[in-house]
Design a protein around this motif. Structure first.
Motif, PDB file in Angstrom:
ATOM      1  N   UNK A 111       0.816  -1.150   0.041  1.00 54.41           N
ATOM      2  CA  UNK A 111      -0.121  -0.113   0.082  1.00 54.41           C
ATOM      3  C   UNK A 111       0.963   1.311   0.035  1.00 54.41           C
ATOM      4  N   UNK A 112       1.716   1.422   0.972  1.00 55.38           N
ATOM      5  CA  UNK A 112       2.482   2.587   0.937  1.00 55.38           C
ATOM      6  C   UNK A 112       3.498   2.779  -0.194  1.00 55.38           C
ATOM      7  N   UNK A 113       4.003   1.591  -0.441  1.00 54.37           N
ATOM      8  CA  UNK A 113       5.021   1.750  -1.517  1.00 54.37           C
ATOM      9  C   UNK A 113       4.276   2.155  -2.838  1.00 54.37           C
ATOM     10  N   UNK A 114       3.270   1.510  -3.230  1.00 54.01           N
ATOM     11  CA  UNK A 114       2.432   1.638  -4.458  1.00 54.01           C
ATOM     12  C   UNK A 114       1.889   3.474  -4.500  1.00 54.01           C
ATOM     13  N   UNK A 115       1.532   4.053  -3.390  1.00 53.78           N
ATOM     14  CA  UNK A 115       1.004   5.213  -3.131  1.00 53.78           C
ATOM     15  C   UNK A 115       2.157   6.070  -3.393  1.00 53.78           C
ATOM     16  N   UNK A 116       3.396   5.799  -2.964  1.00 50.64           N
ATOM     17  CA  UNK A 116       4.634   6.646  -2.856  1.00 50.64           C
ATOM     18  C   UNK A 116       4.835   6.645  -4.321  1.00 50.64           C
ATOM     19  N   UNK A 117       5.138   5.408  -5.079  1.00 52.29           N
ATOM     20  CA  UNK A 117       5.438   5.484  -6.369  1.00 52.29           C
ATOM     21  C   UNK A 117       4.471   6.039  -7.273  1.00 52.29           C
ATOM     22  N   UNK A 118       3.216   6.020  -7.043  1.00 59.19           N
ATOM     23  CA  UNK A 118       2.300   6.761  -7.937  1.00 59.19           C
ATOM     24  C   UNK A 118       2.450   8.484  -7.659  1.00 59.19           C
ATOM     25  N   UNK A 119       3.067   8.676  -6.574  1.00 57.92           N
ATOM     26  CA  UNK A 119       3.300  10.045  -6.647  1.00 57.92           C
ATOM     27  C   UNK A 119       4.712  10.464  -7.201  1.00 57.92           C
ATOM     28  N   UNK A 120       5.554   9.887  -6.952  1.00 56.81           N
ATOM     29  CA  UNK A 120       7.053  10.115  -7.473  1.00 56.81           C
ATOM     30  C   UNK A 120       7.309   9.547  -9.112  1.00 56.81           C
ATOM     31  N   UNK A 121       6.815   8.411  -9.375  1.00 58.85           N
ATOM     32  CA  UNK A 121       6.950   7.999 -10.531  1.00 58.85           C
ATOM     33  C   UNK A 121       8.345   7.204 -10.870  1.00 58.85           C
ATOM     34  N   UNK A 122       9.217   7.206  -9.666  1.00 59.28           N
ATOM     35  CA  UNK A 122      10.353   6.468  -9.710  1.00 59.28           C
ATOM     36  C   UNK A 122      10.570   5.653  -8.534  1.00 59.28           C
TER      37      UNK A 122
END
Lengths: 387, 339
Positions: B259-270
């Motif tokens: 959950x937190x990993x995907x949320x972060x990646x969706x924000x940063x893209x990297x």
């Protein structure tokens, strides 16, 4: 007693290491009770047995053998993936199992069908295991503490030792209360003695003086490899080398198995530390139904062990005590009924639900397992009714 | 440690102390043993000596030799005995002295402990915790600096976690002991000594949660255990250069909390994943694959891995070359930003 291994002294009750007592045999192959210096210690134990208990030993052995034969037949007919025959080892198993008390815990390898039946397993549960319906088969708590079969050779000896260590932590031994004091038996074979886990179990058991009997069925062959390749010494000497008092018995003599195991379980449960029994026996059948023993052992050797059959020997003993034909006939009929019941219920077994793949991998919810279970459910339902 | 009870905070002593991670583990073990008399510790040199890292120091004196047990020197025996103790209703906690010594116990862990819950079809839980000091940075000899986490994450029936801070160490060891499943507890041994705050009244996050420990906008970096401090250091350096990095502490290696990993990646893209372990078939590889599947349209760059090399852990004089440091992490960050 101390759990501080830095302060362990050698147990004062242990016989001197390296002692090599003669093999204990109470019944010779003709079924004649042996009365001599070696057996004197055990004869009162046998004399104290009721006629009913003596009959029960026979019944246990005959029922197990008939079940074993029927399961082998079912395998040959394609109903089981594999069968692991116990034929020839019934006396070692029945005698030791009948020596245990209800509160004791028994940790089998995978050929201990007679032990399991004495402790009340449903034989069809062993069939389910070898048919491919389960990796387990029963709840040990509902089967008089007869634990699950363990297929990796020797692994269970450590589980048994850990359990026995737990008994000492709980203080459920050496209290003098016959219903509380608990002991453990772990079963293993001659091949297992080469496994590191078995040596580690000996070390832990000796260090912590666990209430435990190591019961070795030396059936002479680890699949195709003879016991001489496992050990250049008699195997009971292994126990002595670890500081565990050890006894070699005629494993095809149910009375020797019973009497020696009873003595050793009592020693263990009363705080005397672990004991080791090497039961000399023979696997009359194949290792499993995938095996062909004619490729590695001689017919002469096989015949020599058939001549020492545990059931034939014990029947001769009971007849010598005056047991009637009608008793043996009744046991035979019961065995046939059991075999028939096992066959009927085996053929009625259904394929397990796919839930079995996922359920109980963990005790607590696990997102990855749940996700994959749900995926499989959608995948299977995508084929519709015709699937 | 303080003993503040819930509801007494108003007049009580401070509930936070600054402790090294090793001492926080010691406090967590002490609390778990006080809370539940069925918790027993087994391992080599853990009782009288207190463990080679002193994590169990003082516990034998406090709880006695029946609850803190020095075992013979046999890892398979330790794990096998823990299995039997669990069958008896205990909650055993094993200490494996060093990461590289887990392998003599590997068979009992993977063939027995991991499978016994399923084999018993729900009739018997196996609440066994196996503590493993893991990883490099301490200049030790062969077999003393390894990162074997992936073997266990690959094995069904086990859970694997790794704390990065003293606070998490204190709470996660207790949560692991309370779990009814077998848990591999990977302790970043290079972090045993640095101090950090431990709040004895407030757990950090659930045992199997990943957590953002520094917010940023341009690149997500992810790691566990000792790598988290490396990632925070990299984020600090990057900030000076005007690059905003978000740092995620994995905490749970199996199952991974996406959950937190995907949320972060969706924000940063990297996403850059860093670990001490070799790269091939590793935890970073698994996470990279899953993120590529689940956040494909959010990614501006391929998920990059920064790992130990696919070699044996080298002699100590070369460990600083082998182990990912902030520069290696930032090299990957730069590559991610170049897409």
């Amino acid at each position: 007693m101390s759990f501080d291994t830095t302060s362990h002294a050698a147990p004062s009750t242990a016989p001197s290491a390296g002692a090599q007592p003669e093999t204990v045999q109470l019944l010779d192959p003709a079924g004649v009770l042996q009365e001599n210096d070696r057996t004197a210690e055990f004869l009162p134990t046998i004399e104290a047995l009721s006629d009913e208990t003596l009959r029960q030993f026979h019944r246990d052995m005959v029922l197990t053998r008939r079940f074993d034969d029927e399961a082998g037949n079912l395998q040959r007919q394609g109903q089981l993936a594999l069968w692991v025959p116990s034929h020839g080892q019934e006396a070692a198993q029945v005698g030791s199992a009948r020596a245990s008390r209800p509160q004791d815990h028994l940790f089998p390898s995978y050929r201990e069908h007679a032990v399991g039946m004495v402790r009340g397993i449903d034989p069809v549960d062993v069939v389910r295991l070898l048919r491919g319906n389960t990796h387990g088969g029963w709840n040990p708590a509902e089967r008089q503490n007869f634990h699950l079969y363990t297929l990796v050779i020797g692994s269970q000896t450590l589980h048994a030792t850990g359990y026995a260590l737990g008994i000492t932590l709980d203080g459920d031994y050496a209290t003098g209360d016959p219903e509380r004091d608990t002991a453990v038996i772990t079963y293993f074979g001659d091949g297992a003695t080469s496994q590191g886990d078995v040596s580690e179990a000996f070390v832990f058991a000796a260090s912590f003086q666990t209430p435990e009997v190591f019961f070795l069925q030396n059936n002479q062959w680890a699949i195709s490899v003879p016991v001489a390749t496992q050990s250049r010494t008699s195997l009971h000497l292994r126990g002595e080398g670890f500081g565990i008092p050890s006894t070699q018995i005629d494993g095809n003599d149910v009375l020797a198995s019973y009497a020696v195991t009873l003595r050793d379980l009592d020693a263990a449960r009363s705080g005397g530390g672990p004991r080791f029994i090497e039961a000399l026996t023979y696997r009359i059948g194949a290792h499993t139904t995938s095996d062909d023993p004619t490729k590695y052992r001689t017919d002469a050797e096989l015949q020599s062990w058939i001549a020492r059959d545990p059931i034939v020997r014990y029947e001769a003993y009971l007849r010598g005590r005056g047991e009637s034909d009608s008793f043996f006939a009744a046991v035979e009929e019961e065995a046939n009924d059991l075999a028939n019941d096992v066959r009927v219920r085996t053929l009625a077994l259904e394929k397990p639900s796919t839930d079995l793949i996922f359920d109980n991998v963990y005790s607590e919810p696990h997102p990855r397992i749940d996700e994959q279970k749900e995926w499989l459910s959608h995948y299977e339902s995508s084929f519709g009714e015709s699937a | 440690m303080t003993n503040t009870l819930p509801g007494t905070a108003e007049t009580a002593a401070p509930t936070t102390e600054t402790l090294p991670l090793g001492r926080a583990l010691n406090a967590g073990l002490r609390k778990a043993m006080s809370d539940d008399p069925r918790v027993v510790l087994l391992g080599e040199d853990i009782a009288t000596l207190g463990g080679v890292f002193r994590v169990t120091e003082g516990l034998k004196t406090e709880f006695g030799a029946k609850r803190v047990i020095d075992t013979p020197l046999a890892e398979s025996g330790i794990i096998g005995a823990c299995i039997g103790l669990a069958m008896r209703g205990f909650r055993p906690v094993a200490e494996i002295q060093f990461d590289g010594f887990i392998f003599p116990g590997f068979d009992q862990i993977t063939s027995q402990l991991a499978k016994l819950t399923a084999r018993h079809e729900g009739t018997m839980p196996f609440p066994v915790v196996i503590r493993v000091p893991y990883g490099g940075h301490i200049g030790a000899v062969e077999h003393h600096q390894e990162s074997p986490e992936a073997y266990f994450a690959h094995t069904a029936g086990l859970r694997s976690v790794s704390p990065s801070t003293p606070h998490d160490a204190y709470w996660m060891i207790q949560e692991a002991i309370q779990s009814n499943d077998p848990i591999m507890f990977f302790e970043p041994k290079s972090r045993y000594w640095p101090k950090g705050p431990v709040d004895f009244t407030a757990p950090g996050a659930p045992l199997h949660a990943s957590r953002v420990v520094r917010t940023g906008t341009e690149v997500t970096v992810l790691g566990h255990g000792a790598m988290v401090s490396v990632l925070l250091q990299a984020a600090e350096i990057a900030a000076e250069e005007g690059i905003s990095i978000e740092v995620v502490d994995l905490r749970s290696l199996s199952p991974v909390d996406y959950g937190p990993i995907l949320e972060s990646v969706r924000k940063t893209g990297r996403l850059v994943i860093a670990q001490e372990a070799p790269q091939n078939a590793s935890i970073a590889s698994e996470i990279a694959s899953t993120v590529a599947e689940k956040a494909f349209y959010s990614l501006e760059a391929p998920v990059l891995r920064v790992s130990g090399f696919d070699t044996p852990f080298p002699p100590a004089k070369l460990e600083s070359v082998y182990l990912p440091d902030a520069d290696r992490v930032l090299e990957a960050v730069d590559r991610a930003l170049a897409y």
